[in-house]
Design an enzyme around this catalytic site. Structure first.
Site, short mmCIF file in Angstrom:
data_model
loop_
_atom_site.label_atom_id
_atom_site.label_comp_id
_atom_site.label_asym_id
_atom_site.label_seq_id
_atom_site.Cartn_x
_atom_site.Cartn_y
_atom_site.Cartn_z
N VAL A 132 0.81 -1.21 0.00
CA VAL A 132 0.00 0.00 0.00
C VAL A 132 0.85 1.27 0.00
O VAL A 132 0.34 2.35 -0.28
CB VAL A 132 -0.96 -0.01 1.21
CG1 VAL A 132 -0.22 0.31 2.51
CG2 VAL A 132 -2.13 0.94 1.01
N TYR A 133 2.13 1.16 0.30
CA TYR A 133 2.99 2.34 0.27
C TYR A 133 3.17 2.81 -1.17
O TYR A 133 3.80 2.13 -1.99
CB TYR A 133 4.37 2.04 0.87
CG TYR A 133 4.40 1.72 2.34
CD1 TYR A 133 3.27 1.82 3.14
CD2 TYR A 133 5.59 1.31 2.95
CE1 TYR A 133 3.32 1.51 4.50
CE2 TYR A 133 5.64 1.02 4.31
CZ TYR A 133 4.50 1.11 5.07
OH TYR A 133 4.56 0.81 6.41
N SER A 134 2.62 3.99 -1.46
CA SER A 134 2.69 4.57 -2.81
C SER A 134 2.22 3.59 -3.88
O SER A 134 2.77 3.52 -4.97
CB SER A 134 4.12 5.05 -3.12
OG SER A 134 4.46 6.15 -2.31
N ALA A 135 1.17 2.82 -3.53
CA ALA A 135 0.53 1.89 -4.48
C ALA A 135 1.54 0.96 -5.15
O ALA A 135 1.48 0.71 -6.35
CB ALA A 135 -0.24 2.67 -5.54
#
Length: 351
Positions: free
Chosen positions: A61-64
């Site tokens: 989920v970090y920066s997609a």
């Protein structure tokens, strides 16, 4: 660098690890954290490895997914020198299969992470949140299949409550599946809720804590002071609502003591806050982040020295909060305390 066992497992991890949440820079939340590209990330990884930091933490989920991609590029050619930790479970989209920890989601997320990181295995694969809609037996079975396939070495969780974590561990024992060895948690001088239930559980069940946001979501950087506006560039301007809440009186009480100890020791405020955490029970590794080389090198100064017992006691007293029910009787009443000695006694109050 000091190395510690991750909980009751045989995996040795550095006391400080590096969080790659600043890598990639996509979206309103992670874009405010940082936008480190592959070239800059490689330099930060160089500094980490020189200092003995070998564990690097990220999440899909970090920066997609961009954080995993940038980290993968930064470690290219030296995979055997690092430990990779990533997480999955939080929503990546609006589709029915874009969130949670179903068998399908876990297998897909693992394959995607392997591709983005450019590796054939993940050292620590963590559930980013508890999924109440998926049977714990299904989750454990999927994780077991990934371990048996050699794609995952160890499993852990993040942001679980006590009952959620204990349910998972008990099911793993009942089914003969690998137990989680780590719990990635929020813990800081201005956020000690971990101590009420999760710390005793971790000590009892052999879980190592990986600490996220050890500087209280940017509040303990030394730049936030009583009676002054937030400094320019602080991520609190745009992301405060995403992070753990802290009331101002409590924050400034802690910061005042940090400032006193900084003057006594010649250390920076964040170094003192990190050093305090490194002495807490069950903490296997404290995850530090950095937008640039200066921040990283300052955080590295948290190791190689120790606060005195008197300084620790002052920080304990300033950061202490009364425990909620059902924990406060064990802190306040002799009969409860005799049956279950508290992990940390309440500090003495000045007359």
């Amino acid at each position: 660098m000091e190395y510690r066992r991750l909980g009751a497992s045989g995996l040795m991890v550095p006391a400080l690890s590096f969080g790659a949440g600043t890598f990639g820079g996509r979206g309103p939340l992670f874009g405010a954290w940082g936008a480190t590209d592959a070239r800059e990330a490689r330099r930060l990884v160089d500094i980490c490895l020189d200092a003995g930091i070998t564990l690097f933490d990220t999440a899909d989920v970090y920066s997609a997914g961009a954080s995993e991609e940038v980290l993968g590029q930064a470690i290219k050619g030296r995979r055997d020198q690092v430990l990779l930790s990533t997480k999955t479970g939080l929503p990546l989209g609006d589709g029915p299969g874009d969130a949670g920890t179903s068998r399908s989601r876990l297998i897909t997320a693992c394959e995607d992470a392997l591709r983005r990181l450019g590796t054939d295995h993940i050292d620590l694969f963590q559930l980013h949140a508890f999924d109440a809609g998926t049977p714990v037996e299904e989750v454990l079975d999927a994780l077991d299949s990934l371990v048996r396939a050699g794609k995952v070495r160890y499993t852990g969780v993040s942001n679980f409550s006590g009952w959620q974590l204990m349910k998972s561990l008990a099911a793993a024992d009942r089914l003969g599946r690998p137990r989680h060895v780590a719990h990635q948690v929020y813990y800081s001088l201005v956020g000690r809720d971990y101590e009420w239930e999760l710390l005793p559980l971790a000590r009892d069940q052999g879980l190592g804590a990986l600490v996220w946001s050890p500087l209280g979501w940017g509040r303990l950087t030394g730049r936030v002071r009583r009676g002054t506006p937030l400094p320019p560039g602080s991520r609190l301007h745009s992301t405060a609502d995403y992070g753990p809440p802290v009331d101002d009186d409590h924050l400034y009480r802690v910061v005042d003591v940090l400032d006193e100890i900084a003057r006594e020791t010649g250390r920076a405020v964040p170094q003192i806050a990190l050093n305090w955490l490194l002495r807490r029970p069950t903490v296997s590794s404290v995850i530090i982040g950095a937008r640039d080389e200066r921040q990283l090198r300052q955080n590295l100064g948290a190791v190689g020295w120790s606060l005195t017992p008197e300084q620790v006691a002052r920080l304990d007293a300033a950061s202490h909060r009364p425990a909620p029910y059902p924990y406060f009787p064990y802190e306040r009443q002799e009969g409860f305390a005799r049956l279950n000695p508290p992990v940390f006694a309440a500090p003495e109050r000045a007359a």
